[in-house]
Enzyme design. Structure first.
Site, PDB file in Angstrom:
ATOM      1  N   GLU A  71      13.977  18.820  -7.746  1.00 36.33           N
ATOM      2  CA  GLU A  71      14.231  19.147  -6.504  1.00 36.33           C
ATOM      3  C   GLU A  71      15.567  19.208  -5.805  1.00 36.33           C
ATOM      4  O   GLU A  71      16.148  18.507  -5.113  1.00 36.33           O
ATOM      5  CB  GLU A  71      13.302  17.919  -5.962  1.00 36.33           C
ATOM      6  CG  GLU A  71      11.910  18.191  -6.242  1.00 36.33           C
ATOM      7  CD  GLU A  71      11.113  17.032  -5.817  1.00 36.33           C
ATOM      8  OE1 GLU A  71      11.690  16.254  -4.817  1.00 36.33           O
ATOM      9  OE2 GLU A  71       9.756  16.846  -6.345  1.00 36.33           O
ATOM     10  N   GLU A 100       3.020  19.913 -12.127  1.00 36.85           N
ATOM     11  CA  GLU A 100       2.394  18.659 -11.283  1.00 36.85           C
ATOM     12  C   GLU A 100       1.104  19.230 -10.606  1.00 36.85           C
ATOM     13  O   GLU A 100       1.186  18.927  -9.354  1.00 36.85           O
ATOM     14  CB  GLU A 100       3.206  18.209 -10.395  1.00 36.85           C
ATOM     15  CG  GLU A 100       4.625  17.860 -11.176  1.00 36.85           C
ATOM     16  CD  GLU A 100       5.918  17.323 -10.278  1.00 36.85           C
ATOM     17  OE1 GLU A 100       5.502  16.823  -9.012  1.00 36.85           O
ATOM     18  OE2 GLU A 100       6.784  16.874 -10.740  1.00 36.85           O
TER      19      GLU A 100
HETATM   20  O1  G3I Z   1       7.009   0.199  -7.671  1.00 35.22           O
HETATM   21  C1  G3I Z   1       6.437  -0.194  -6.553  1.00 35.22           C
HETATM   22  C2  G3I Z   1       5.704  -1.453  -6.915  1.00 35.22           C
HETATM   23  O2  G3I Z   1       6.637  -2.498  -7.094  1.00 35.22           O
HETATM   24  C3  G3I Z   1       4.837  -1.720  -5.496  1.00 35.22           C
HETATM   25  O3  G3I Z   1       3.980  -2.955  -5.749  1.00 35.22           O
HETATM   26  C4  G3I Z   1       4.029  -0.650  -5.103  1.00 35.22           C
HETATM   27  C5  G3I Z   1       3.155  -0.897  -3.986  1.00 35.22           C
HETATM   28  O4  G3I Z   1       2.909   0.322  -3.473  1.00 35.22           O
HETATM   29  O5  G3I Z   1       4.623   0.538  -4.876  1.00 35.22           O
HETATM   30  C6  G3I Z   1       5.482   0.937  -6.023  1.00 35.22           C
HETATM   31  O6  G3I Z   1       5.964   2.059  -5.987  1.00 35.22           O
HETATM   32  C7  G3I Z   1       5.550   3.011  -5.749  1.00 35.22           C
HETATM   33  C8  G3I Z   1       5.617   4.153  -6.787  1.00 35.22           C
HETATM   34  O7  G3I Z   1       5.278   5.277  -6.483  1.00 35.22           O
HETATM   35  C9  G3I Z   1       5.278   3.527  -8.123  1.00 35.22           C
HETATM   36  O8  G3I Z   1       4.168   3.344  -8.439  1.00 35.22           O
HETATM   37  C10 G3I Z   1       5.974   3.743  -4.358  1.00 35.22           C
HETATM   38  O9  G3I Z   1       5.308   2.849  -3.328  1.00 35.22           O
HETATM   39  C11 G3I Z   1       5.257   5.292  -4.320  1.00 35.22           C
HETATM   40  O10 G3I Z   1       5.605   5.680  -3.173  1.00 35.22           O
HETATM   41  C12 G3I Z   1       5.513   6.080  -5.327  1.00 35.22           C
HETATM   42  O11 G3I Z   1       4.905   7.339  -5.379  1.00 35.22           O
HETATM   43  C13 G3I Z   1       5.197   8.354  -6.351  1.00 35.22           C
HETATM   44  C14 G3I Z   1       6.073   9.444  -5.671  1.00 35.22           C
HETATM   45  O12 G3I Z   1       6.265  10.276  -6.783  1.00 35.22           O
HETATM   46  C15 G3I Z   1       7.674   8.867  -5.178  1.00 35.22           C
HETATM   47  O13 G3I Z   1       8.171   9.784  -4.753  1.00 35.22           O
HETATM   48  C16 G3I Z   1       4.060   8.968  -6.969  1.00 35.22           C
HETATM   49  O14 G3I Z   1       3.314   7.882  -7.481  1.00 35.22           O
HETATM   50  C17 G3I Z   1       4.294  10.063  -7.721  1.00 35.22           C
HETATM   51  O15 G3I Z   1       3.046  10.664  -7.936  1.00 35.22           O
HETATM   52  C18 G3I Z   1       5.531  11.009  -7.173  1.00 35.22           C
HETATM   53  O16 G3I Z   1       5.608  12.095  -8.152  1.00 35.22           O
HETATM   54  C19 G3I Z   1       6.401  13.155  -7.513  1.00 35.22           C
HETATM   55  C20 G3I Z   1       7.194  13.533  -8.513  1.00 35.22           C
HETATM   56  O17 G3I Z   1       7.734  12.715  -9.434  1.00 35.22           O
HETATM   57  C21 G3I Z   1       8.005  14.673  -8.156  1.00 35.22           C
HETATM   58  N1  G3I Z   1       7.606  15.713  -7.647  1.00 35.22           N
HETATM   59  C22 G3I Z   1       6.677  15.238  -6.594  1.00 35.22           C
HETATM   60  C23 G3I Z   1       5.621  14.332  -6.933  1.00 35.22           C
HETATM   61  C24 G3I Z   1       4.793  13.903  -5.666  1.00 35.22           C
HETATM   62  O18 G3I Z   1       5.610  13.216  -4.682  1.00 35.22           O
END
Ligand code: G3I
Length: 372
Positions: free
Chosen positions: A158, A263
């Protein structure tokens, strides 16, 4: 004269038996997504931490049956593997690699250089020399650690805005656009055999596509290795159109690189203000109108989703000579990031398996598409 009847009976029995075997083999070979597409491209899924740690047997069985490629949804991002400047943490990523080895899967590394999910120490670097050193240590350490184990990497994720300009990320601010070519150079030096990808969303948008193509050409002109382009493919029921997707596949393929669908998911929910893509900083408020199926997806919508997936896979098959892998962004609907994006707390249905791990109509339409 000897009667020919016994011979005829014998031959017709053999023919019937062999055609039955052919049919049952065909059925067996289409018993799962990975088998249905085994002559076309890898079929992958993104794994969350519970799936990597095999917390639920049914989920593990489903993953092993349906998919032959894996990507870590989160745990290989820099905030997890490189939490402090002088500390790497490979505990969970080692488990991810072990999962892939155990199930003989293609292992994709996601992602080395991304402005999001960065540890604090990385996101605060402003100095050019310090950023150069950090980039080198980060990429070299991780790629060397998994040399010969990871089959392909998203080297840069990105880096291009929707208008085709380069994102003013922490990397760009410290190093200018050179950070992109440099990242690929470092990754290639650390593991010359691994496939190196540039990965992004909204790759069907013509302005963004032009920017990505400009960027890739610059890397190639420098003689630096780049093997592929990842189209994330976070799509909706009606957009982008199949024609728009096809145009992008054709344009990227002209660069002489592989194309991976990295994805894939199809949101069935209304998109606020017609928003596309996966810009993680964009969030909107929840309300009933924006969350129309909180309990289950009506049959009419399951049919629409199935048709959309059929159209998408028909296109992928048409261009299977250009496509190396198609990875879904999650195993089943409850895992999907779309339940929290771009509006928190909605219920979306973007994948092929439902909350109970049952195959949806969309699953069967993807299997059917392979038969045609
Ligand atoms: O690590 C914390 C954890 O400590 C906490 O307890 C929990 C509570 O909600 O949150 C955890 O962090 C989350 C993280 O995923 C790991 O699970 C974040 O809140 C959450 O926002 C994060 O979202 C991820 C996102 O990327 C972040 O930008 C999604 O799961 C994941 O599917 C998404 O993937 C991205 C690709 O890497 C790149 N392309 C876009 C795609 C969708 O956004």
């Amino acid at each position: 004269m000897k009667s020919t009847k016994p011979f005829l009976l014998f031959f017709s029995a053999v023919i019937t038996l062999s055609s039955c075997t052919a049919i049952s083999q065909k059925k067996a070979s289409q018993n799962s997504l990975k088998d249905a597409y085994k002559n076309d491209f890898y079929i992958g899924t993104a794994l969350d931490i519970n799936q990597i740690e095999e917390k639920d047997t049914k989920t593990t069985q489903l993953i092993a049956k349906e998919f032959n490629a894996i990507t870590a949804e989160n745990i290989m991002k820099s905030m997890f593997v490189h939490p402090e400047k002088n500390k790497f943490d490979f505990e969970t990523s080692d488990k991810f690699i072990a999962f892939g080895k155990k199930h003989k899967m293609f292992i994709h590394g996601h992602t080395l250089i991304w402005h999001s999910q960065l540890p604090k120490w990385f996101s605060e670097i402003k100095d050019t020399a310090e950023m150069n050193a950090a980039l080198e240590n980060h990429i070299t350490t991780i790629v060397k650690k998994y040399k010969g184990k990871v089959d392909s990497w998203d080297v840069v994720n990105e880096a291009v805005n929707d208008d085709g300009t380069l994102r003013k990320s922490v990397f760009f601010k410290a190093l200018g656009e050179d950070f992109i070519a440099k990242s690929f150079q470092l990754a290639a030096a650390a593991d010359p055999k691994v496939d190196l990808y540039y990965n992004d969303y909204s790759m069907e948008n013509p302005a963004k596509r032009a920017g990505v193509i400009r960027m890739v050409k610059k890397i190639q002109e420098k003689g630096i290795k780049i093997d592929g382009i990842g189209m994330q493919s976070h799509w909706h029921l009606n957009s982008p159109t199949i024609e728009e997707i096809e145009e992008s596949i054709l344009e990227y393929a002209k660069l002489g690189v592989k194309i991976a669908i990295t994805e894939l998911d199809v949101s069935v929910l209304p998109s606020p203000y017609g928003m596309q893509g996966a810009e993680v900083s964009q969030r909107f408020a929840n309300n009933e109108k924006m969350n129309p199926y909180p309990k289950s997806l009506p049959d009419s919508m399951q049919v629409k989703l199935a048709q959309r997936y059929a159209d998408i896979f028909k296109l992928f098959l048409k261009h299977k000579d250009k496509i190396s892998r198609v990875t879904f962004w999650g195993v089943n609907d409850t895992q999907s990031w779309l339940n929290d994006f771009p509006i928190k707390g909605r219920t979306d249905y973007p994948l092929l398996f439902d909350a109970d791990l049952q195959s949806k109509k969309a699953y069967y339409s993807v299997i059917e598409a392979a038969k045609k």
